[in-house]
Design a protein around this motif. Structure first.
Motif, mmCIF file in Angstrom:
data_model
loop_
_atom_site.group_PDB
_atom_site.id
_atom_site.type_symbol
_atom_site.label_atom_id
_atom_site.label_comp_id
_atom_site.label_asym_id
_atom_site.label_seq_id
_atom_site.Cartn_x
_atom_site.Cartn_y
_atom_site.Cartn_z
ATOM 1 N N THR A 1 0.820 -1.221 0.000
ATOM 2 C CA THR A 1 0.000 0.000 0.000
ATOM 3 C C THR A 1 0.847 1.262 0.000
ATOM 4 O O THR A 1 0.288 2.371 0.044
ATOM 5 C CB THR A 1 -0.926 0.040 1.232
ATOM 6 N N GLN B 1 -2.332 6.381 -3.991
ATOM 7 C CA GLN B 1 -3.621 5.760 -3.688
ATOM 8 C C GLN B 1 -4.610 5.826 -4.848
ATOM 9 O O GLN B 1 -5.420 4.915 -5.010
ATOM 10 C CB GLN B 1 -4.237 6.460 -2.466
ATOM 11 N N ARG B 2 -4.548 6.906 -5.629
ATOM 12 C CA ARG B 2 -5.590 7.143 -6.636
ATOM 13 C C ARG B 2 -4.958 7.595 -7.942
ATOM 14 O O ARG B 2 -3.920 8.253 -7.948
ATOM 15 C CB ARG B 2 -6.559 8.228 -6.166
ATOM 16 N N SER C 1 -4.086 1.960 -5.156
ATOM 17 C CA SER C 1 -4.418 1.125 -4.005
ATOM 18 C C SER C 1 -5.866 1.321 -3.553
ATOM 19 O O SER C 1 -6.530 0.358 -3.168
ATOM 20 C CB SER C 1 -3.476 1.414 -2.830
ATOM 21 N N GLU C 2 -6.376 2.546 -3.626
ATOM 22 C CA GLU C 2 -7.730 2.818 -3.114
ATOM 23 C C GLU C 2 -8.744 3.011 -4.241
ATOM 24 O O GLU C 2 -9.645 2.201 -4.399
ATOM 25 C CB GLU C 2 -7.701 4.025 -2.174
ATOM 26 N N GLU C 3 -8.632 4.071 -5.048
ATOM 27 C CA GLU C 3 -9.588 4.307 -6.129
ATOM 28 C C GLU C 3 -8.866 4.638 -7.430
ATOM 29 O O GLU C 3 -7.875 5.369 -7.427
ATOM 30 C CB GLU C 3 -10.527 5.477 -5.796
ATOM 31 N N GLY D 1 -11.726 -0.481 2.198
ATOM 32 C CA GLY D 1 -11.048 0.752 1.854
ATOM 33 C C GLY D 1 -10.156 0.667 0.630
ATOM 34 O O GLY D 1 -9.625 1.700 0.197
ATOM 35 N N TYR D 2 -9.990 -0.533 0.062
ATOM 36 C CA TYR D 2 -9.073 -0.710 -1.060
ATOM 37 C C TYR D 2 -9.807 -1.241 -2.297
ATOM 38 O O TYR D 2 -10.878 -1.842 -2.215
ATOM 39 C CB TYR D 2 -7.958 -1.685 -0.695
#
Length: 536
Positions: A307, A311-312, A333-335, A362-363
């Motif tokens: 992670t 993240q996006r 990792s997230e969106e 959350g992922y």
């Protein structure tokens, strides 16, 4: 119970827009009659009108935007290189009559970036040459950042606050005088219409209250704390709209509502949004197109649980009338794409694929309209190897999201009309699950119970239309208190199981071999609004 009298479409005229062929069947809830769409009400509920969502109400995306700056990749970090080009266009070109300044053209090649690229000027477009994997003919932005940093590209207002259409101009906050404002309504009776004029950006709001919590069974949780106990600060039901007309004691807004507002459940107000509070809070006419975003990660392959990377791919915040076209995003990792406090956005021909993260809460969200995202169109796009490929994750302040011809590939979770706490008005229209586990839930429109932060009744007044799982997962559609969810003309394992309590939603025409008319509900509603003929 008998159906109530049919309701004509909101934008009614004598021009025929639809003719249902005898070889196809029609829903009892929305159908073509005398050349126009008609809506039925059953047990007090009807299908919403989604025909206003997307960039300029679902209008065509701009073509032929003039190129103002052309750059190619350079060695090392390209963040400032790209940022300087964006800022140059903003500083040296005025918006045209459509609000467009011009485009930054990124030539083919690989652009390594170690910081966020901010596309935060009205009318500036960031354009590549293609979203494929060959850098000889495509534009690839490669994020090399380490650590769980926010995003590769930030579109819209450069802010990080959680402000969600909350601020209003002094003296322009009035009471709604009607006890109920039904789904589909556009004219709002108010105590004083004089503060408003056509073109104003306004918010229609039902304040949270103990009465509403009681009406929705305190959110539908079982063992987790209910919504009242959680005391979330975002539980007002809100719709952000533009004023189209002002009467003596009424204000008409540009697009209908997706939930019946009820004064018995909370105070109803209409206010003019303060778009200059603490600086400019909205941007307009910003687009990204024809490029590929690849995020580097530490693991040995895409099945890693790393992670510590970006993240996006794209964050959209505080944007009205923007678009993302032909953009592919890998290894977030997230969106892949997340939207906050944005209105009338179109995402089309795009891909969110192979996130790298734990398969856990959350992922691995593909396309995620979140808090304050309204009237969002996600068209002809694909989510690959995601937990929640297409999901409205914004609670009561998010509504009006259409996923048109979306495809789930290597699906490992569920796409959801609402992920948490009463998201409203989501349409899965002509979607497909190309591959995934048959034991998984491919689509969930209903109660998420104790999951997450007491997610509870996550979707209300949402629709699954002409959608097929091809055996690659279950469809679960439940009826929330005071609202309804619909599954019409869809195929798969439908309502064979539920995870949390709740009645089944409205189901019609499941697993029929005969084709449903119209094939696309969104396209039919948009055609009906614009007096266009709907072709098969």
């Amino acid at each position: 119970m008998m159906m109530a009298p049919e309701i004509p479409s909101l934008e009614s005229s004598s021009i025929p827009t639809c003719v249902a062929p005898s070889s196809m069947w029609q829903s009892k809830m929305v159908y073509c009659k005398d050349g126009r769409l008609r809506y039925a009400v059953k047990d007090g509920h009807r299908i919403p009108d989604f025909g206003h969502v997307g960039y300029h109400y679902g209008g065509s995306l701009p073509e032929g935007v003039p190129i103002r700056v052309t750059i190619g990749p350079k060695e090392g970090d390209n963040t400032q290189h790209i940022q300087d080009a964006i800022d140059h266009v903003a500083q040296n070109y005025q918006p045209d009559e459509n609000g467009i300044r011009g485009a930054v053209q990124l030539l083919s090649g690989i652009y390594s970036t170690d910081e966020i690229i901010y596309l935060n000027h009205d009318g500036v477009i960031l354009r590549g040459t293609g979203s494929g994997e060959d850098p000889a003919s495509n534009t690839i932005i490669r994020s090399t950042r380490t650590g769980a940093d926010e995003t590769v590209i930030h579109m819209g207002v450069r802010e990080s606050s959680s402000e969600n259409w909350d601020g209003y101009e002094v003296g322009k906050n009035v009471s709604v005088t009607s006890r109920q404002i039904p789904i589909g309504e556009r004219t709002i009776p108010v105590s004083d219409a004089s503060p408003f004029k056509p073109g104003d950006l306004v918010v229609v709001r039902q304040k949270k209250s103990d009465r509403w919590y009681q009406a929705v069974d305190n959110g539908g949780t079982v063992n987790a704390p209910g919504w009242k106990e959680r005391n979330f600060n975002w539980m007002d039901i809100s719709y952000t709209r533009f004023v189209s007309a002002v009467g003596s004691n009424s204000v008409t807004i540009d697009a209908p509502l997706f939930h019946q507002l009820n004064a018995d459940h909370g105070n109803l107000t209409l206010y003019k949004y303060n778009s200059t509070k603490q600086g400019k809070t909205v941007q307009r006419e910003i687009g990204i197109e024809h490029l590929r975003i690849v995020i580097e990660y530490a693991g040995k392959d895409v099945y890693s649980s790393d992670t510590q990377h970006t993240q996006r791919g794209v964050m959209v915040r505080g944007l009205i009338d923007g678009w993302i076209r032909n953009v592919s995003i890998f290894h977030f990792s997230e969106e892949g794409i997340i939207l906050h406090r944005s209105l009338r956005i179109t995402i089309r021909d795009s891909v969110a694929a192979y996130p790298v993260a734990p398969t856990d809460g959350g992922y691995k969200y593909g396309f995620s309209p979140s808090v304050g995202a309204q009237q969002i169109l996600i068209q002809d796009s694909k989510a690959i190897a995601t937990r929640h490929g297409f999901v409205l994750n914004g609670s009561t302040r998010s509504s009006g999201v259409v996923i048109l011809r979306g495809e789930l590939i290597e699906n490992i979770g569920s796409s959801e009309a609402g992920h948490r706490q009463w998201s409203q008005g989501v349409l899965f229209d002509s979607c497909k699950v190309i591959s995934g586990k048959s034991s998984d839930t491919a689509f969930l429109l209903g109660n998420r119970g104790d999951w997450g932060t007491s997610h509870g009744w996550a979707a209300a007044n949402s629709v699954l239309w002409n959608t097929n799982t091809f055996g690659n997962g279950h469809i679960v559609v439940q009826k929330p208190p005071t609202a309804q969810n619909f599954v019409i003309g869809s195929s798969g394992m439908i309502n064979k199981r539920a995870f949390w309590p709740g009645q089944w939603g409205f189901q019609e025409g499941s697993n029929k071999s005969k084709r449903l008319y119209p094939a696309s509900l969104y396209e039919a509603q948009r055609a009906d609004r614009l007096d266009l003929t709907l072709f098969l």
